[in-house]
Design a protein around this motif. Structure first.
Motif: not given
Length: 266
Positions: A164, A168, A183, A229
């Motif tokens: 993650v 990012v 993600c 995300k």
């Protein structure tokens, strides 16, 4: 802030971990957009190929490969050849439950090599071409446990924390380009993960699980929207929020209660 929002995917889509679960559901969604598919997994893909064709894929190629190895990654790149991959869905992942010290090192290394080395290697190789032509989309399957210290599923949680953060950070590096990095962060999902991780005896494996079709749809839409995300599911959003603000020691205790095998609790 979203960028480069589109209505549907087009072109060649490569999906890893595509034999079942979230990966297979992503393949069905891309097939419905009439994309050409390359499906990769470490297990048999005959059922996945049939499902993707029935869902409307223009063409379907499959490759059974171990993405924890250099040979597996090389096999993927050889299959791609000189073609352009328009979309990469790096969904392959694995894990093992139980105490870290009691686990076999080969299993630990396989999880790290699959979830981190394999994922990052494919993104590097395929993403390099996307950046060169300033176009492409990458969807990576992370997890809400990425923000949770993970007793009794320690390596999996830790690798997802890397994934993650990596996504990012990469999205930020590429923010001036037309390459989209998204993600997907699912929670507990009804896949073969718990069986393969030998966690069937844990409370989390016996809890209510999300439909992988719903999770895949959330990730797919986030990729179309250009979001960085996407936490799938309202309760998972709440859980992910509190995992971020609660002290790590408390989160670790909560995770242990869910992941520790019931027959071996101390």
């Amino acid at each position: 802030m979203s960028k480069n929002k589109i209505e549907k995917l087009e072109g060649l889509v490569l999906i890893t971990g595509a034999s079942s679960g979230i990966g297979l559901e992503l393949a069905k969604l891309a097939a419905a957009d009439n994309c050409d598919l390359i499906l990769v997994a470490d297990t048999d893909l005959s059922a996945g190929e049939a499902t993707a064709r029935a869902a409307g894929a223009t063409s379907v190629e499959t490759l059974q490969a171990d993405l924890s190895t250099r040979a597996g990654i090389d096999a993927v790149m050889e299959l791609i050849g000189s073609r352009t991959v328009d979309v990469l869905m790096a969904n392959a992942g694995t894990g093992d439950g139980g105490k870290f010290i009691d686990q076999d090192w080969d299993g630990i290394a396989h999880t790290i090599d699959t979830n981190i080395k394999g994922t990052v290697s494919l993104i590097h190789r395929i993403g390099k071409d996307m950046v060169a032509r300033d176009n492409g989309r990458i969807l990576v399957t992370g997890s809400i446990v990425s923000d949770m210290p993970g007793p009794f599923n320690l390596i999996y949680n830790s690798t997802k924390a890397f994934v993650v953060d990596f996504c990012v950070g990469l999205a930020n590096e590429l923010k001036e380009s037309n390459v989209v990095i998204t993600c997907l962060l699912p929670g507990v999902t009804d896949t073969k993960f718990f069986d393969r991780a030998d966690m069937e005896d844990s409370p989390v494996a016996k809890s209510n699980k999300a439909d992988p079709a719903k999770v895949a749809k959330d990730g797919y839409q986030a990729l179309l929207d250009g979001d960085v995300k996407e936490v799938s599911g309202l309760m998972n959003k709440v859980q992910y929020f509190f995992a971020d603000i609660l002290p790590d020691e408390i989160v670790a205790k909560m995770h242990r209660k869910m992941a520790e095998p019931e027959h071996g609790k101390q």
